[in-house]
Design a protein around this motif. Structure first.
Motif, short mmCIF file in Angstrom:
data_model
loop_
_atom_site.label_atom_id
_atom_site.label_comp_id
_atom_site.label_asym_id
_atom_site.label_seq_id
_atom_site.Cartn_x
_atom_site.Cartn_y
_atom_site.Cartn_z
N TRP A 106 56.62 39.19 29.44
CA TRP A 106 56.87 39.78 30.75
C TRP A 106 55.69 39.51 31.66
CZ3 TRP A 106 58.18 44.41 27.28
CH2 TRP A 106 59.53 44.35 26.91
N ASN A 107 55.62 40.26 32.76
CA ASN A 107 54.48 40.11 33.64
C ASN A 107 53.26 40.84 33.06
OD1 ASN A 107 54.64 42.91 34.37
ND2 ASN A 107 56.21 42.40 35.88
N LEU A 108 52.13 40.73 33.75
CA LEU A 108 50.86 41.23 33.21
C LEU A 108 50.89 42.73 32.96
CD1 LEU A 108 47.93 40.71 32.42
CD2 LEU A 108 47.30 40.95 34.83
N LYS A 110 53.47 44.83 32.49
CA LYS A 110 54.37 45.21 31.40
C LYS A 110 53.79 44.81 30.05
CE LYS A 110 58.71 45.17 34.01
NZ LYS A 110 60.05 44.54 34.15
N ASN A 111 53.19 43.62 30.00
CA ASN A 111 52.54 43.19 28.76
C ASN A 111 51.39 44.11 28.38
OD1 ASN A 111 54.22 40.99 28.35
ND2 ASN A 111 52.90 39.59 29.46
N LEU A 112 50.63 44.54 29.38
CA LEU A 112 49.51 45.46 29.15
C LEU A 112 50.00 46.80 28.62
CD1 LEU A 112 46.46 46.04 29.47
CD2 LEU A 112 46.97 46.82 31.80
N PHE A 113 51.06 47.31 29.21
CA PHE A 113 51.62 48.58 28.75
C PHE A 113 52.14 48.45 27.32
CE2 PHE A 113 55.37 51.30 28.11
CZ PHE A 113 54.78 52.55 28.31
N LEU A 114 52.85 47.35 27.04
CA LEU A 114 53.38 47.13 25.69
C LEU A 114 52.27 47.04 24.67
CD1 LEU A 114 55.75 46.52 23.79
CD2 LEU A 114 55.56 44.12 24.45
N LEU A 115 51.20 46.30 24.99
CA LEU A 115 50.09 46.15 24.07
C LEU A 115 49.37 47.47 23.84
CD1 LEU A 115 48.21 44.34 22.40
CD2 LEU A 115 46.91 43.88 24.49
N SER A 116 49.11 48.21 24.90
CA SER A 116 48.40 49.50 24.78
C SER A 116 49.22 50.51 23.99
CB SER A 116 48.08 50.05 26.18
OG SER A 116 47.30 49.14 26.91
N PHE A 154 42.41 45.85 36.77
CA PHE A 154 42.19 44.40 36.79
C PHE A 154 43.44 43.66 37.25
CE2 PHE A 154 42.34 40.28 34.58
CZ PHE A 154 41.22 39.68 35.15
N SER A 155 44.62 44.12 36.80
CA SER A 155 45.86 43.45 37.21
C SER A 155 46.08 43.58 38.71
CB SER A 155 47.04 44.04 36.45
OG SER A 155 47.27 45.39 36.81
N ARG A 156 45.71 44.73 39.28
CA ARG A 156 45.84 44.92 40.72
C ARG A 156 44.86 44.02 41.48
NH1 ARG A 156 48.43 48.45 43.78
NH2 ARG A 156 47.65 48.98 45.85
N ILE A 157 43.63 43.93 40.96
CA ILE A 157 42.63 43.05 41.58
C ILE A 157 43.10 41.60 41.51
CG2 ILE A 157 40.29 42.13 41.32
CD1 ILE A 157 39.47 44.93 40.33
N LYS A 166 36.16 35.46 42.15
CA LYS A 166 36.20 36.89 42.45
C LYS A 166 36.83 37.66 41.30
CE LYS A 166 36.21 36.92 47.49
NZ LYS A 166 36.96 37.32 48.71
N ILE A 167 37.89 37.13 40.74
CA ILE A 167 38.54 37.78 39.60
C ILE A 167 37.58 37.88 38.42
CG2 ILE A 167 40.39 37.54 37.90
CD1 ILE A 167 42.07 36.24 40.10
N PHE A 168 36.83 36.80 38.18
CA PHE A 168 35.85 36.81 37.09
C PHE A 168 34.75 37.83 37.35
CE2 PHE A 168 31.90 35.05 35.19
CZ PHE A 168 32.28 35.15 33.85
N ASN A 169 34.31 37.97 38.61
CA ASN A 169 33.29 38.97 38.95
C ASN A 169 33.76 40.38 38.62
OD1 ASN A 169 31.68 36.92 39.94
ND2 ASN A 169 32.33 37.20 42.04
N TYR A 170 34.96 40.71 39.06
CA TYR A 170 35.51 42.03 38.78
C TYR A 170 35.72 42.23 37.27
CZ TYR A 170 36.35 42.93 43.73
OH TYR A 170 36.20 43.15 45.07
N PHE A 171 36.07 41.16 36.59
CA PHE A 171 36.26 41.26 35.13
C PHE A 171 34.96 41.65 34.44
CE2 PHE A 171 36.08 39.17 30.94
CZ PHE A 171 37.14 39.80 30.32
N LEU A 172 33.85 41.05 34.84
CA LEU A 172 32.54 41.40 34.27
C LEU A 172 32.21 42.87 34.52
CD1 LEU A 172 30.37 38.28 35.21
CD2 LEU A 172 31.32 38.85 32.97
N ILE A 173 32.46 43.34 35.73
CA ILE A 173 32.18 44.74 36.07
C ILE A 173 33.03 45.68 35.23
CG2 ILE A 173 32.29 46.45 37.92
CD1 ILE A 173 31.73 44.14 39.89
N LEU A 174 34.31 45.37 35.07
CA LEU A 174 35.20 46.23 34.29
C LEU A 174 34.83 46.22 32.81
CD1 LEU A 174 38.63 45.41 35.98
CD2 LEU A 174 37.29 47.50 36.19
N VAL A 175 34.36 45.08 32.29
CA VAL A 175 33.90 45.03 30.90
C VAL A 175 32.71 45.96 30.71
CG1 VAL A 175 32.82 43.57 29.16
CG2 VAL A 175 34.81 42.74 30.38
#
Length: 224
Positions: A106-108, A110-116, A154-157, A166-175
């Motif tokens: 599915w999309n990101l 839905k996949n995130l919800f399924l995995l979690s 992250f999916s919203r960003i 920019k996506i990679f920057n936010y990814f580092l911050i969220l990690v």
């Protein structure tokens, strides 16, 4: 367009030939053919891709059922009851869910919800083996919950930003934030997580500022 009787070239829209007065029928035939045979656009690539995915999912489901039955029957036959199979069966199911997500089921979000949700249930089942829920409620599920929340952010960003940097920057911050949340869940305090997360957060913010400052130049030189 030419006259069917004398061969004179006809102007577009004429109803009859100017030389032999033969009636022109081409325009009516073209309109009728368009009405009877409408243009249909079919994306064969998407159709084939959908068929291949359906076959993969069916194979995965079949292998999962066969594997679960083998583990269940083997465990009961050898030990007389379900022992090690209690851990193996949920692992097989979780692995197949991971494969489903990996091939972009599915999309990101839905996949995130399924995995979690799958991870939370998996940890809960493992914790229930001794009929006493302890570590899953205090540690496992809260960690999965924080992973899910940060994943949604992250999916919203990712949806709002097209720039990979920019996506990679936010990814580092969220990690970095995720590392801090793990220590809070495990020990209820913040100590070692700062050493690991602060460099990530600072680097992410600095790189984000640098990219915004030289946005156009980087796009020209690096095609980002």
């Amino acid at each position: 367009m030419y006259c069917v009787k004398c061969g004179v070239e006809l102007e577009k829209g004429r109803k009859e030939c100017p030389l032999c007065k033969t009636k022109v029928m081409y325009e009516d035939l073209e309109n009728e053919s368009e009405e009877e045979y409408p243009e249909v656009k079919i994306n064969l690539y998407k159709m084939n891709k959908k068929k291949i995915k359906s076959r993969i999912y069916f194979i995965m489901l079949t292998l999962t059922v066969i594997s679960i039955l083998e583990v269940l029957l083997g465990n009961i036959t050898i030990n007389g009851r379900l022992t090690w199979g209690y851990f193996v069966i949920p692992s097989i199911i979780l692995t197949n869910i991971g494969i489903f997500i990996a091939i972009n089921g599915w999309n990101l979000r839905k996949n995130l919800f399924l995995l979690s949700a799958s991870l939370a249930v998996f940890l809960f089942i493992l914790d229930m083996y001794d009929e006493n829920i302890t570590w899953s409620a205090k540690i496992g599920i809260p960690i999965v919950g924080s992973f899910f929340v940060l994943g949604l952010i992250f999916s919203r960003i990712r949806k709002q930003n097209k720039s990979k940097i920019k996506i990679f920057n936010y990814f580092l911050i969220l990690v970095g934030i995720f590392i801090i949340s793990i220590e809070i869940i495990l020990s209820g305090k913040i100590s070692w997580s700062l050493l690991a997360s602060i460099p990530l957060i600072v680097f992410g913010l600095m790189f984000k500022h640098f990219y915004e400052e030289y946005d156009e130049e980087l796009q020209k030189r690096m095609h980002l």
